[in-house]
Design a protein around this motif. Structure first.
Motif, mmCIF file in Angstrom:
data_model
loop_
_atom_site.group_PDB
_atom_site.id
_atom_site.type_symbol
_atom_site.label_atom_id
_atom_site.label_comp_id
_atom_site.label_asym_id
_atom_site.label_seq_id
_atom_site.Cartn_x
_atom_site.Cartn_y
_atom_site.Cartn_z
ATOM 1 N N SER A 129 0.859 -1.191 0.000
ATOM 2 C CA SER A 129 0.000 0.000 0.000
ATOM 3 C C SER A 129 0.891 1.235 0.000
ATOM 4 O O SER A 129 1.982 1.229 0.583
ATOM 5 N N ARG A 130 0.415 2.289 -0.659
ATOM 6 C CA ARG A 130 1.140 3.557 -0.654
ATOM 7 C C ARG A 130 0.691 4.467 0.491
ATOM 8 O O ARG A 130 1.272 5.518 0.710
ATOM 9 N N ILE A 131 -0.356 4.067 1.176
ATOM 10 C CA ILE A 131 -0.925 4.912 2.226
ATOM 11 C C ILE A 131 -0.678 4.306 3.602
ATOM 12 O O ILE A 131 -0.289 5.003 4.542
ATOM 13 N N HIS A 132 -0.876 3.002 3.711
ATOM 14 C CA HIS A 132 -0.807 2.335 5.010
ATOM 15 C C HIS A 132 0.475 1.512 5.121
ATOM 16 O O HIS A 132 1.163 1.244 4.134
ATOM 17 N N LYS A 133 0.774 1.085 6.353
ATOM 18 C CA LYS A 133 1.945 0.249 6.607
ATOM 19 C C LYS A 133 1.583 -1.213 6.337
ATOM 20 O O LYS A 133 1.401 -2.022 7.256
ATOM 21 N N HIS A 134 1.471 -1.537 5.068
ATOM 22 C CA HIS A 134 1.185 -2.901 4.646
ATOM 23 C C HIS A 134 2.414 -3.420 3.899
ATOM 24 O O HIS A 134 2.759 -2.897 2.832
ATOM 25 N N TYR A 135 3.073 -4.439 4.455
ATOM 26 C CA TYR A 135 4.325 -4.926 3.876
ATOM 27 C C TYR A 135 4.337 -6.446 3.821
ATOM 28 O O TYR A 135 3.762 -7.127 4.672
ATOM 29 N N LEU A 136 5.019 -6.951 2.812
ATOM 30 C CA LEU A 136 5.383 -8.357 2.734
ATOM 31 C C LEU A 136 6.905 -8.409 2.847
ATOM 32 O O LEU A 136 7.617 -7.781 2.060
ATOM 33 N N LEU A 137 7.415 -9.123 3.836
ATOM 34 C CA LEU A 137 8.843 -9.138 4.142
ATOM 35 C C LEU A 137 9.391 -10.554 4.049
ATOM 36 O O LEU A 137 8.739 -11.512 4.484
ATOM 37 N N TRP A 138 10.582 -10.674 3.458
ATOM 38 C CA TRP A 138 11.312 -11.940 3.449
ATOM 39 C C TRP A 138 12.642 -11.731 4.171
ATOM 40 O O TRP A 138 13.297 -10.692 4.000
ATOM 41 N N PHE A 139 13.056 -12.727 4.930
ATOM 42 C CA PHE A 139 14.302 -12.638 5.685
ATOM 43 C C PHE A 139 15.236 -13.786 5.282
ATOM 44 O O PHE A 139 14.806 -14.933 5.128
ATOM 45 N N ARG A 140 16.514 -13.435 5.131
ATOM 46 C CA ARG A 140 17.541 -14.447 4.919
ATOM 47 C C ARG A 140 18.505 -14.428 6.100
ATOM 48 O O ARG A 140 18.892 -13.353 6.571
ATOM 49 N N PRO A 141 18.928 -15.601 6.558
ATOM 50 C CA PRO A 141 19.812 -15.653 7.734
ATOM 51 C C PRO A 141 21.244 -15.264 7.382
ATOM 52 O O PRO A 141 21.600 -15.121 6.209
ATOM 53 N N GLU A 142 22.030 -15.092 8.409
ATOM 54 C CA GLU A 142 23.447 -14.770 8.225
ATOM 55 C C GLU A 142 24.145 -15.928 7.497
ATOM 56 O O GLU A 142 23.932 -17.100 7.812
#
Length: 765
Positions: free
Chosen positions: A427-440
């Protein structure tokens, strides 16, 4: 030999300022003549007397025949033609007064013809016949090699057989510019560098640029004393000669010391150019001075070019296979996301595929204060702080890093499972995110010498880290890397953006369903019907193109036709961009009906000038006559009104595109209850029979092929004007002109203005 760094010789401020293209001298294992178009000697190398029996000063200003005789001139001139370019060209073999014979290389650069003479033991012309067995044998083994490393190994062995060098290595540059030795051919007694890394600082940026220009470079003896050009400046330009393409060009004294530190007195480098970029090098070393004739260098250069083509083909095939696999995962996820009515629950149901899609260990969905986690992720409080930082930083449609703690220091506390981050805002207005994490990814790099040694040596010698000096040790040195993850692949990033576009399309579809459930009446229902059509037609059309061309790519996966694959990929990319533009315009349209108006006094003259200035990139090179009449001040939301006016002016610019002289007029009429604005143009116009469709969503009165657009701009204009309590209309003569008008009501004070702004239905037609 004294291998200590000579501070006086190397006292340059930094590598970027060293004049490696204009050294003013050549390597002395041959001599050089710079000629005018009339074959008058403009310059000669100072070692001319050693080879030709006449001094450089004596021949400057005289004819070429004074150096090599009339027979030599005739033989050389017969090979020179108007097509003589910047790369050295074999012009024949000549004998001169000293009874010595020389291979002559010719090239033209900076208004000068350069002849380079390299001594040979034969009187006859160079024999290039051994080039064909070398190339033929390498080509026969290309299909047998199962990997790029095996191809490089074959190339190293062939080059060593031709040149007789003691060590030949092939190395690839990584994204940071470090070289990784991937293949090696050694004579007994030579130190092995296989698998080791050479720091990027070993080859400065300007040296890498030279490797792109001149694909082969020979240093016959690192202990040489350079032969200066006489006179020192190019007489035609009064500037130092650019010897970038000269085979005998003298090289940096820093590099010569580097070679001596490496116990190498002769070297040759062959550039591996893949898609216009320096992919790597074939580097040849010898303990003792070693001449390599032009015909042998040519053979090695050709082999390097073939190896580069093979690398490009193998990398393209590998890249295509990777992207197709990621796309299959994405298609499967999208199918799952359309099953249920709750978008967030649908996303959480495909968590395993989300991890496979980005090759991640953990993923998170953030919708305002709600956070859903899967896999190995940081805690919810840490993720909330991360999202706050992302929202403040405005990273655009995608953010990625393989070292999050370097970009955001608080991430040092979650290095174990979040050294790498890929973030998609939904979203450009709200805090809507899809996040991916990679480990060290803790790993060890084996360097050919401590890469920190050079900086330490510079500080010790000169007191500053930027002084120019080579490192002195090439002993194996291991470095353990902490705090980073595996790098994100370019294909993953591009497909993540496509996935974001598809997600936004699903969100819009859900918004349509919610609007239908709310029972929106009248025009709103018609807009939703038009929107539904756009999703099924306008948006799905480019997606069908993407699927179609992906199938073609699958079918051509074994083909060597790189041009065809590039065309398929280009079509896929353009279709994805069109789909993204449609989705972005739809989001903008939907937000027009929700965002609160903030009316104030707006000077329409300033607003129009701002819109015209914004259109400057689109109008550059066109002949447009802007006629702006004096305009009044109105009471309105400046941001929304700017968007409406920008759409109208952009339309006028677009539909006058086929006119030699476009005329666009902006004017206003003052009435008792309202102020009316007009935008008139002499463009293509439209059929008045269909004027009732003009301001609807996705209603186009012209073919997409003639005038590109998403069909949302005029719908935005109507929605903005009507939210101000105004009205819009249009008039036209097909093929001659069009006039778009909108009226804004007059208000006595801010309260009255705000009341009018809350109306979301037209009051007039």
């Amino acid at each position: 030999m004294n291998k200590a760094i000579n501070a006086e010789l190397l006292d340059l401020s930094n590598c970027a300022k060293e004049p490696i293209r204009t050294p003013g001298s050549i390597q002395p294992h041959g001599f050089l003549l710079a000629l005018s178009d009339e074959l008058t000697v403009l310059q000669a190398s100072a070692n001319l007397g050693d080879w030709a029996g006449c001094s450089a000063a004596a021949v400057v200003g005289g004819p070429l025949a004074g150096v090599i005789g009339e027979d030599g001139v005739q033989r050389i001139v017969a090979q020179l033609g108007p097509e003589l370019g910047s790369h050295p060209f074999y012009a024949g073999t000549v004998g001169i007064r000293s009874k010595r014979h020389f291979d002559v290389l010719a090239h033209r650069w900076d208004r000068v013809t350069y002849l380079e003479f390299e001594p040979v033991d034969r009187a006859e012309a160079a024999d290039f016949r051994h080039l064909y067995p070398l190339i033929g044998d390498f080509l026969l083994k290309v299909n047998e090699a199962g990997s790029i490393q095996m191809l490089a190994q074959q190339a190293c062995e062939h080059v060593r057989a031709v040149t007789g060098y003691g060590r030949v290595v092939a190395y690839q540059f990584d994204p940071d510019g470090h070289g990784h030795v991937m293949a090696e051919s050694l004579e007994a007694g030579y130190h092995a560098y296989m698998g080791q890394h050479f720091p990027a600082t070993d080859i400065p940026a300007q040296a890498r640029e030279l490797y792109l220009l001149q694909h082969i470079r020979l240093i016959q003896n690192a202990d040489y004393h350079p032969a200066a050009l006489v006179p020192a400046l190019n007489p035609l330009t009064q500037q130092p000669n650019d010897l970038s393409f000269a085979a005998l060009r003298s090289v940096s004294p820093v590099h010569l010391q580097y070679m001596r530190n490496m116990e190498t007195l002769a070297s040759m480098s062959v550039s591996l150019i893949v898609k216009g970029k320096l992919w790597g090098l074939i580097s040849c070393h010898n303990r003792d001075p070693k001449p390599v004739g032009f015909e042998k260098r040519t053979a090695c250069e050709q082999l390097g070019q073939i190896l580069a083509l093979c690398i490009e083909s193998r990398e393209d095939a590998r890249e295509l296979q990777f992207r197709l696999e990621v796309r299959r995962i994405m298609v499967a996820m999208l199918a799952g996301l359309t099953q249920g009515s709750n978008f967030i629950d649908n996303l959480s149901s495909v968590f395993p595929d989300l991890l496979r899609f980005a090759r991640a260990a953990g993923a998170a969905i953030v919708v305002d204060d709600r956070i859903l986690l899967h896999g190995d992720t940081p805690g919810k409080e840490e993720i909330a702080a991360l999202v706050d930082w992302l929202a403040r930083s405005e990273h655009g449609d995608l953010y990625h890093t393989d070292n999050l703690s370097r970009a955001w220091p608080p991430a040092a506390a979650m290095v174990r499972n979040a050294s790498g981050l890929l973030a998609l805002p939904i979203s450009r207005i709200h805090k809507h995110y899809l996040l991916w994490f990679r480990p060290e990814y803790v790993h060890t790099i084996e360097w050919a010498g401590n890469p920190r040694e050079k900086e330490a040596a510079d500080k010790a010698l000169h007191g500053a880290p930027l002084q120019l000096s080579p490192r002195t040790s090439f002993a194996s040195w291991r470095e353990t890397i902490h705090g980073s993850s595996v790098r994100w692949h370019a294909g993953e990033l591009e497909l993540a953006l496509e996935f974001r576009t598809a997600l936004l399309g699903i969100v819009l579809e859900r918004a349509e369903q919610m609007a239908e459930l709310a029972g929106e009446l009248g025009r709103a229902n018609k807009e939703l019907e038009a929107f539904s059509y756009s999703v099924s037609h306008d948006l799905r059309a480019p997606l069908r193109h993407i699927v179609g061309f992906s199938d073609l790519l699958l079918e051509s996966a074994g083909s060597e036709d790189a041009v065809q694959r590039q065309r398929f990929l280009k079509n896929i990319k353009e279709s994805a961009r069109l789909a993204g533009k449609l989705v972005d315009d739809l989001l903008s349209f939907s937000q027009m009906g929700r965002a609160a108006l903030r009316p104030t006094e707006v000077d329409m003259n300033d607003l129009v000038n701002s819109c015209i200035h914004k259109l400057a990139p689109e109008t550059r090179g066109r002949d447009i006559e802007w006629d702006v009449a004096p305009l009044p001040v109105v009471w309105a939301d400046p941001t929304f009104l700017h968007l409406a006016l920008s759409n109208l002016l952009a339309n006028a610019v677009k539909f006058t595109g086929q006119r030699e002289m476009a005329r666009i007029r902006i004017s206003a009429d003052d009435h008792a209850q309202e102020t009316v604005f007009h935008v008139d143009d002499n463009g293509a116009g439209f059929n008045m029979d269909y004027v009732h469709k003009l301001f609807g969503v996705f209603q186009r009165l012209h073919r997409m092929e003639d005038f590109q657009g998403t069909g949302i701009g005029l719908a935005n204009v109507r929605r903005i004007v009507e939210r101000h309590g105004g009205r819009v209309w249009a008039d036209s003569v097909l093929g001659e002109s069009a006039s778009f008008s909108f009226a804004l009501p007059k208000h006595e004070d801010e309260d009255e203005a705000d009341d009018g702004a809350q109306a979301d239905n037209p009051t007039k037609q």
